[in-house]
Scaffold this motif. Structure first.
Motif, short mmCIF file in Angstrom:
data_model
loop_
_atom_site.label_atom_id
_atom_site.label_comp_id
_atom_site.label_asym_id
_atom_site.label_seq_id
_atom_site.Cartn_x
_atom_site.Cartn_y
_atom_site.Cartn_z
N ALA A 39 -18.02 -1.39 -12.56
CA ALA A 39 -16.57 -1.61 -12.50
C ALA A 39 -15.89 -0.90 -13.65
O ALA A 39 -16.50 -0.63 -14.69
CB ALA A 39 -16.24 -3.11 -12.55
N ILE A 40 -14.61 -0.59 -13.45
CA ILE A 40 -13.77 -0.06 -14.51
C ILE A 40 -12.43 -0.78 -14.47
O ILE A 40 -12.02 -1.28 -13.42
CB ILE A 40 -13.55 1.47 -14.40
N PHE A 41 -11.79 -0.84 -15.62
CA PHE A 41 -10.45 -1.41 -15.70
C PHE A 41 -9.48 -0.44 -15.04
O PHE A 41 -9.42 0.73 -15.40
CB PHE A 41 -10.07 -1.65 -17.16
N PHE A 42 -8.73 -0.93 -14.07
CA PHE A 42 -7.87 -0.08 -13.25
C PHE A 42 -6.56 -0.83 -13.01
O PHE A 42 -6.37 -1.45 -11.97
CB PHE A 42 -8.57 0.24 -11.93
N PRO A 43 -5.65 -0.81 -13.99
CA PRO A 43 -4.38 -1.52 -13.80
C PRO A 43 -3.53 -0.86 -12.72
O PRO A 43 -3.74 0.31 -12.36
CB PRO A 43 -3.72 -1.41 -15.17
N GLU A 44 -2.58 -1.61 -12.19
CA GLU A 44 -1.65 -1.06 -11.22
C GLU A 44 -0.88 0.10 -11.85
O GLU A 44 -0.97 0.36 -13.04
CB GLU A 44 -0.67 -2.14 -10.74
N ALA A 45 -0.07 0.78 -11.06
CA ALA A 45 0.72 1.90 -11.54
C ALA A 45 1.97 2.02 -10.67
O ALA A 45 2.30 1.09 -9.92
CB ALA A 45 -0.11 3.19 -11.50
N SER A 46 2.65 3.16 -10.74
CA SER A 46 3.87 3.35 -9.96
C SER A 46 3.97 4.79 -9.51
O SER A 46 3.20 5.66 -9.95
CB SER A 46 5.10 2.96 -10.78
N ASP A 47 4.92 5.06 -8.62
CA ASP A 47 5.13 6.39 -8.08
C ASP A 47 6.53 6.86 -8.46
O ASP A 47 7.52 6.30 -8.00
CB ASP A 47 4.99 6.36 -6.56
N PRO A 48 6.64 7.88 -9.32
CA PRO A 48 7.96 8.35 -9.75
C PRO A 48 8.79 8.99 -8.65
O PRO A 48 9.99 9.22 -8.84
CB PRO A 48 7.64 9.35 -10.86
N ARG A 86 4.05 9.29 -18.37
CA ARG A 86 2.88 9.92 -18.99
C ARG A 86 1.57 9.30 -18.53
O ARG A 86 0.60 10.01 -18.26
CB ARG A 86 2.94 9.81 -20.52
N GLU A 87 1.54 7.97 -18.46
CA GLU A 87 0.25 7.30 -18.34
C GLU A 87 0.09 6.37 -17.13
O GLU A 87 -1.04 5.99 -16.82
CB GLU A 87 -0.01 6.47 -19.61
N HIS A 88 1.17 6.00 -16.48
CA HIS A 88 1.07 4.93 -15.50
C HIS A 88 1.56 5.32 -14.11
O HIS A 88 2.19 4.51 -13.41
CB HIS A 88 1.81 3.69 -16.00
N THR A 89 1.25 6.54 -13.69
CA THR A 89 1.51 6.93 -12.30
C THR A 89 0.22 6.75 -11.50
O THR A 89 -0.88 6.82 -12.05
CB THR A 89 1.98 8.39 -12.19
N TRP A 90 0.36 6.57 -10.21
CA TRP A 90 -0.83 6.46 -9.36
C TRP A 90 -1.62 7.76 -9.37
O TRP A 90 -2.85 7.76 -9.26
CB TRP A 90 -0.44 6.09 -7.94
N ASP A 91 -0.94 8.90 -9.52
CA ASP A 91 -1.65 10.18 -9.59
C ASP A 91 -2.57 10.21 -10.80
O ASP A 91 -3.71 10.68 -10.72
CB ASP A 91 -0.64 11.33 -9.66
N VAL A 92 -2.07 9.74 -11.94
CA VAL A 92 -2.90 9.68 -13.15
C VAL A 92 -4.11 8.78 -12.92
O VAL A 92 -5.24 9.12 -13.29
CB VAL A 92 -2.06 9.18 -14.35
N ASP A 140 0.82 -1.21 0.00
CA ASP A 140 0.00 0.00 0.00
C ASP A 140 0.85 1.26 0.00
O ASP A 140 0.51 2.27 -0.63
CB ASP A 140 -0.93 0.02 1.21
N LYS A 141 1.99 1.20 0.71
CA LYS A 141 2.85 2.38 0.84
C LYS A 141 3.98 2.40 -0.17
O LYS A 141 4.94 3.16 -0.02
CB LYS A 141 3.40 2.46 2.26
N SER A 142 3.88 1.58 -1.22
CA SER A 142 4.89 1.61 -2.27
C SER A 142 4.50 2.58 -3.39
O SER A 142 5.03 2.52 -4.48
CB SER A 142 5.10 0.21 -2.85
N GLY A 143 3.57 3.47 -3.09
CA GLY A 143 3.18 4.50 -4.05
C GLY A 143 1.72 4.88 -4.01
O GLY A 143 1.38 6.05 -4.19
N PHE A 144 0.84 3.92 -3.73
CA PHE A 144 -0.59 4.21 -3.79
C PHE A 144 -1.02 5.20 -2.72
O PHE A 144 -1.69 6.21 -3.01
CB PHE A 144 -1.41 2.93 -3.67
N VAL A 145 -0.66 4.94 -1.47
CA VAL A 145 -1.07 5.82 -0.38
C VAL A 145 -0.47 7.21 -0.56
O VAL A 145 -1.13 8.24 -0.33
CB VAL A 145 -0.67 5.22 0.99
N GLN A 146 0.79 7.27 -0.99
CA GLN A 146 1.44 8.56 -1.19
C GLN A 146 0.70 9.39 -2.25
O GLN A 146 0.51 10.59 -2.07
CB GLN A 146 2.90 8.35 -1.60
N ALA A 147 0.29 8.73 -3.33
CA ALA A 147 -0.45 9.44 -4.37
C ALA A 147 -1.82 9.87 -3.87
O ALA A 147 -2.28 10.98 -4.19
CB ALA A 147 -0.59 8.54 -5.60
N LEU A 148 -2.46 9.02 -3.09
CA LEU A 148 -3.77 9.36 -2.54
C LEU A 148 -3.67 10.60 -1.66
O LEU A 148 -4.55 11.47 -1.68
CB LEU A 148 -4.29 8.17 -1.73
#
Length: 390
Positions: free
Chosen positions: A210-219, A368-374, A74-82
């Motif tokens: 539902a929507i398609f919601f692939p994982e992402a990353s935190d730069p 461009r497309e695969h950050t948790w913020d996006v 959870d804290k590998s990027g998702f929570v930080q972006a949230l």
């Protein structure tokens, strides 16, 4: 003293038979699910999920209560972006520890998590902080689903569940005649975010959304580190079993140096904090898309986004889901077999310019497309919410 599981692993014949049985069961369940929904009609529409007044959201940021499961993930990027796009509160157990992974027995764990969630939301509401969204990553084995409907009715909170494992955990298992995966949550949710694109249809045909919601990353966590040397030809992070073990072993037997971390490997587990440095210092980051013990049944992984975000060349098992997210061969590379993996690794290690071009293109696409913020901004927009800009 070795665990029973470790002792069974040493019995090669037993381990292989057990793995094949588990794979057969997983794929059989998946095929049955596809068959079930192939003839069902969808009940949902393309209407907005919530009719929220934009004037409200121009005055403050969305309030989100997050109910996680695994703290490191959870804290590998998702929570930080949230935290960057919303005001958040989080679920903790009575002792202050993170998430729902209570070690108690099944029914006790579900009851504790349910009671704790209701208490935390109620206390926040009493202080005037009513969450606009409850975002969870959970299953029926961790929570009593009805609590979500109770929260929706009492506080008007939109309830969203993140489902990253629907290909093999949509149903879960039956306990006391009830499924305990994500399926039993459907009547009690406003939206499911699924990493399996075909599962969107499953939820809609059950009357959910539902929507398609692939994982992402935190730069801010995963990024190139040009001042550090590329110390590793190939790196891999993940437990040692199934096709992962087969691929790494094949590479090593072919003379390729592979630095492997995770349960079962000689280096043991690596801390979450050290993974970004490992990836950034690797010429090639190796991935495996296989689900469980099935060598030919694949799904999206966090590594599919963290590795390109690190600025290193990512090579993973071929997965059709990735084709719509990256340009295969230009932004990331894939393999279909152990022999194919060896060939691609050798090529990438021998052709520095080609390898670094893939790494740079993959990093640019991820940014461009695969950050948790996006991902999160798209989610809020899908709910007719525009996060407040300071």
């Amino acid at each position: 003293m070795k665990s029973f599981k470790a002792r069974m692993r040493e019995l090669t014949w037993f381990y292989r038979v057990n793995a094949r049985i588990k794979c057969w069961q997983t794929k059989r369940s998946y095929r049955a699910t596809l068959k079930r929904y192939s003839s069902m009609m969808s009940h949902s529409s393309d209407a907005p999920l919530a009719n929220l007044r934009q004037a409200e959201w121009g005055l403050r940021r969305p309030r989100v209560f997050f109910m996680g499961t695994d703290e490191q993930q959870d804290k590998s990027g998702f929570v930080q972006a949230l935290q960057r796009v919303a005001d958040i509160e989080v679920f903790t157990r009575e002792d202050g520890s993170w998430g729902q992974n209570d070690p108690a027995a099944y029914e006790v764990r579900r009851a504790r998590n349910t009671q704790r969630l209701w208490m935390l939301i109620s206390e926040l509401a009493a202080r005037g902080w009513i969450p606009d969204f409850l975002i969870a990553q959970t299953w029926g084995c961790l929570i009593e689903p009805e609590v979500f409907s109770r929260i929706r009715k009492a506080f008007g909170t939109l309830v969203i569940n993140i489902a990253m494992d629907d290909r093999h955990q949509y149903w879960g298992r039956k306990v006391n005649g009830e499924w305990d995966g994500t399926f039993p949550l459907i009547p009690h949710l406003d939206l499911t975010l699924t990493a399996a694109p075909e599962a969107v249809d499953w939820y809609r045909k059950e009357g959910g959304e539902a929507i398609f919601f692939p994982e992402a990353s935190d730069p801010e966590i995963f990024h190139p580190m040009p001042d550090l040397p590329k110390m590793h030809d190939v790196s891999f992070v993940g437990s040692r079993y199934g096709i992962r073990e087969e691929i790494v072993t094949a590479l090593r037997e072919a003379g390729v140096q592979v630095t492997a971390y995770g349960s079962g490997w000689e280096n043991g587990r690596i801390s979450t904090e050290d993974v970004p440095r490992l990836f950034a210092q690797s010429r090639v980051v190796l991935g495996a898309s296989a689900i469980g013990h099935c060598p030919d049944f694949v799904g999206l992984k966090l590594r599919d986004f963290d590795a390109p975000m690190s600025g290193s060349c990512y090579l993973t098992q071929h997965n059709a889901d990735l084709c719509g997210l990256f340009d295969i061969g230009r932004e990331i590379d894939t393999y279909h077999s152990a022999a194919g993996c060896i060939d691609r690794v050798r090529y990438l290690l021998e052709h520095d310019v080609a390898r670094e071009m893939i790494a740079a293109a993959g990093h640019a696409r991820a940014m461009r497309e695969h950050t948790w913020d996006v991902r999160l901004r798209a989610l809020f927009e899908n709910c007719d919410v525009r996060p407040y800009e300071e």
